[in-house]
Design a protein around this motif. Structure first.
Motif, mmCIF file in Angstrom:
data_model
loop_
_atom_site.group_PDB
_atom_site.id
_atom_site.type_symbol
_atom_site.label_atom_id
_atom_site.label_comp_id
_atom_site.label_asym_id
_atom_site.label_seq_id
_atom_site.Cartn_x
_atom_site.Cartn_y
_atom_site.Cartn_z
ATOM 1 N N VAL A 182 -8.345 -0.200 0.262
ATOM 2 C CA VAL A 182 -7.284 -0.455 1.232
ATOM 3 C C VAL A 182 -7.088 0.784 2.099
ATOM 4 O O VAL A 182 -6.839 1.882 1.581
ATOM 5 N N LEU A 217 -8.826 -3.915 4.567
ATOM 6 C CA LEU A 217 -9.780 -3.583 3.515
ATOM 7 C C LEU A 217 -11.095 -3.135 4.148
ATOM 8 O O LEU A 217 -11.532 -3.696 5.150
ATOM 9 N N SER A 266 0.837 -1.189 0.000
ATOM 10 C CA SER A 266 0.000 0.000 0.000
ATOM 11 C C SER A 266 0.871 1.237 0.000
ATOM 12 O O SER A 266 2.012 1.214 0.483
ATOM 13 N N ASN A 300 -1.694 -4.152 -4.786
ATOM 14 C CA ASN A 300 -1.983 -4.188 -3.352
ATOM 15 C C ASN A 300 -1.881 -5.598 -2.798
ATOM 16 O O ASN A 300 -1.480 -5.784 -1.653
#
Length: 199
Positions: free
Chosen positions: A38, A32, A16, A92
């Motif tokens: 995210v 999440l 991230s 991600n």
């Protein structure tokens, strides 16, 4: 007696970034959130966060909340001379044991204990790919023997159920009812095939 090893789909890495960087650093875990993406990632939110598309229409729904890339793709790139690690293409979630690009639109992936992601479309390799490694775009976006355009830069999804995702988590697959529609480049992709809560 020959024993066959069946690979259980799993999460290899999670990444991230809070900034518009091409690559995203690996993290021990990511959280999440349903309808958002995210936590802490620049591409998360209910409305589109891709800078080019924001300029076109900032009211578009965000079908790119999560980017997933399979580890097998990264290994294939390495065989061709392109060393690429998890998160370096902006993913991600890096997976193993699933051919993500072959899954139909609307496929749902249960990640770990509770997170649920629905696949919405293919990721289009952007010019930043060649800025990262020269010639990589040609590998990720090309034509097959029949002249069909092939996009192999990952798949996009939206978060239906929130939860924590970490390396080693199992992935459970839920494909939509037939007839299946293939994943396509996301501006041409469909809206979620099944509203949240619909099996």
């Amino acid at each position: 007696m020959l024993r066959m090893t069946v690979m259980v789909p799993s999460v290899v890495a999670v990444s991230s970034s809070s900034d518009y960087t091409f690559s995203k650093p690996n993290l021990p875990s990511i959280d999440l959130v349903a309808g958002f993406g995210v936590v802490g990632d620049v591409h998360s939110g209910p409305l589109i966060r891709h800078r080019y598309l924001v300029d076109q229409d900032p009211t578009q729904p965000n079908l790119r909340q999560v980017l997933l890339i399979q580890q097998e793709l990264l290994e294939s790139l390495a065989e061709g001379g392109h060393e690429v690690g998890a998160g370096q293409l902006g993913d991600n979630i890096t997976t193993r044991g699933l051919d993500l690009h072959a899954l139909p639109t609307g496929t749902r992936l249960r990640l770990g204990n509770s997170a649920l992601v629905e696949l919405t479309g293919l990721r289009q390799p952007c010019p930043q790919v060649d800025d990262f490694q020269d010639g990589l775009t040609t590998v990720l976006r090309h034509q097959d023997a029949e002249g069909n355009s092939v996009h192999a830069a990952g798949v996009m999804g939206i978060v239906l159920d929130g939860g924590t995702v970490k390396p080693g988590d199992r992935i459970e697959l839920d494909t939509p009812p037939e007839p299946h529609q293939p994943l396509v480049y996301i501006p041409d992709s469909h809206k979620p095939t099944r509203p949240p809560g619909v099996p």
